[in-house]
Write an enzyme that holds these catalytic residues in place. Sequence first.
Site, PDB file in Angstrom:
ATOM      1  N   ASP A 104       0.823  -1.210   0.000  1.00  0.00           N
ATOM      2  CA  ASP A 104       0.000   0.000   0.000  1.00  0.00           C
ATOM      3  C   ASP A 104       0.857   1.260   0.000  1.00  0.00           C
ATOM      4  OD1 ASP A 104       0.959  -0.417   2.579  1.00  0.00           O
ATOM      5  OD2 ASP A 104      -0.977  -0.283   3.567  1.00  0.00           O
ATOM      6  N   ASP A 107       7.200   3.831   2.915  1.00  0.00           N
ATOM      7  CA  ASP A 107       7.559   4.968   3.764  1.00  0.00           C
ATOM      8  C   ASP A 107       9.023   4.852   4.174  1.00  0.00           C
ATOM      9  OD1 ASP A 107       7.404   7.221   5.345  1.00  0.00           O
ATOM     10  OD2 ASP A 107       6.296   6.264   6.966  1.00  0.00           O
ATOM     11  N   LYS A 135       6.037   7.666   0.028  1.00  0.00           N
ATOM     12  CA  LYS A 135       6.404   8.850   0.810  1.00  0.00           C
ATOM     13  C   LYS A 135       7.931   8.883   0.870  1.00  0.00           C
ATOM     14  CE  LYS A 135       3.682   7.863   4.512  1.00  0.00           C
ATOM     15  NZ  LYS A 135       2.842   8.086   5.736  1.00  0.00           N
ATOM     16  N   PHE A 156      -0.003  11.394   7.225  1.00  0.00           N
ATOM     17  CA  PHE A 156      -0.539  10.102   7.635  1.00  0.00           C
ATOM     18  C   PHE A 156      -1.843   9.834   6.894  1.00  0.00           C
ATOM     19  CE2 PHE A 156      -2.068   6.545  10.017  1.00  0.00           C
ATOM     20  CZ  PHE A 156      -0.894   5.821  10.179  1.00  0.00           C
ATOM     21  N   ASP A 163      -5.237   1.753   7.123  1.00  0.00           N
ATOM     22  CA  ASP A 163      -5.849   2.070   8.420  1.00  0.00           C
ATOM     23  C   ASP A 163      -5.022   3.006   9.274  1.00  0.00           C
ATOM     24  OD1 ASP A 163      -3.759   0.104   8.973  1.00  0.00           O
ATOM     25  OD2 ASP A 163      -4.602   0.046  10.994  1.00  0.00           O
TER      26      ASP A 163
HETATM   27  P1  IMP Z   1       7.630   1.327   6.030  1.00  0.00           P
HETATM   28  O1  IMP Z   1       8.120   0.011   6.505  1.00  0.00           O
HETATM   29  O2  IMP Z   1       7.995   2.455   6.948  1.00  0.00           O
HETATM   30  O3  IMP Z   1       8.009   1.625   4.577  1.00  0.00           O
HETATM   31  O4  IMP Z   1       6.082   1.351   6.139  1.00  0.00           O
HETATM   32  C1  IMP Z   1       5.303   0.653   5.308  1.00  0.00           C
HETATM   33  C2  IMP Z   1       4.074   0.197   6.031  1.00  0.00           C
HETATM   34  O5  IMP Z   1       3.661   1.107   7.035  1.00  0.00           O
HETATM   35  C3  IMP Z   1       2.971   0.154   5.018  1.00  0.00           C
HETATM   36  O6  IMP Z   1       2.780  -1.167   4.653  1.00  0.00           O
HETATM   37  C4  IMP Z   1       1.781   0.691   5.736  1.00  0.00           C
HETATM   38  O7  IMP Z   1       1.018  -0.390   6.198  1.00  0.00           O
HETATM   39  C5  IMP Z   1       2.304   1.440   6.911  1.00  0.00           C
HETATM   40  N1  IMP Z   1       2.199   2.882   6.687  1.00  0.00           N
HETATM   41  C6  IMP Z   1       3.129   3.753   6.250  1.00  0.00           C
HETATM   42  N2  IMP Z   1       2.640   4.990   6.155  1.00  0.00           N
HETATM   43  C7  IMP Z   1       1.351   4.909   6.535  1.00  0.00           C
HETATM   44  C8  IMP Z   1       0.274   5.871   6.621  1.00  0.00           C
HETATM   45  O8  IMP Z   1       0.414   7.060   6.305  1.00  0.00           O
HETATM   46  N3  IMP Z   1      -0.922   5.381   7.033  1.00  0.00           N
HETATM   47  C9  IMP Z   1      -1.126   4.087   7.370  1.00  0.00           C
HETATM   48  N4  IMP Z   1      -0.167   3.162   7.292  1.00  0.00           N
HETATM   49  C10 IMP Z   1       1.061   3.570   6.877  1.00  0.00           C
HETATM   50 MG    MG Z   2       1.182  -2.383   5.171  1.00  0.00          MG
END
Ligand code: IMP
Ligand code: MG
Length: 178
Positions: A104, A107, A135, A156, A163
């Site tokens: 999804d 980040d 992001k 966010f 969610d």
């Molecule tokens: P990462 O490991 O920091 O790249 O984060 C990825 C996971 O964090 C994604 O699979 C999302 O489920 C969750 N995530 C990142 N940003 C958001 C947000 O803005 N809203 C909700 N979930 C997020």
């Molecule tokens: Mg996720």
Amino acid sequence: MKSSAADTTPQLLIGEKEIAQRIEEMARQIAADLGESFVMVIVLKGAFVFGADLLRALGRARAQPRVEFLGLSSYGLERRTSGDVVPWTPIPIVKGERVLVVEDILDSGLTVTYAMEMLRQAGALDVKLCALLDKPAGRRTPVNGDYVGFSIPPRFIVGYGIDWAERWRELPNIAAVD
Ligand code: IMP
Ligand code: MG
């Protein structure tokens, strides 16, 4: 940022039509690159709505991927990644396959880096990454999506399967809660 997931009003960022159009474009590109047969690994839970729409768009683009799921948690009930990625489903069988990871949001990059490494270790021939949202400002590890729907500021997000503390997945569009 509001104090709880229940008492906030999400602000519309990307509407349903725009999401649908972008998914058609992404599907055509993926089908052109990966061909008819590959394995889509949909990362749960956030990517389940995107994955379902992408699958049907891929069908229209004449691709027929096998569909698998991989449950990964890194947030718990927080709004920031803990950095510890925990799998809560078995690892899909992907030995000798071309794999498309469907996420999804990209980040920090920690979740997908973990997923892609796990799938390579499970014997995948090639692992590509598709994310609906990116992001880039949040990166803590260098990773780029091969197919990215929308690049967005570090806000966010909720809706379209995504969610905040298990709320707001039902929204048909993408919204911000900060
Ligand atoms: P990462 O490991 O920091 O790249 O984060 C990825 C996971 O964090 C994604 O699979 C999302 O489920 C969750 N995530 C990142 N940003 C958001 C947000 O803005 N809203 C909700 N979930 C997020
Ligand atoms: Mg996720």
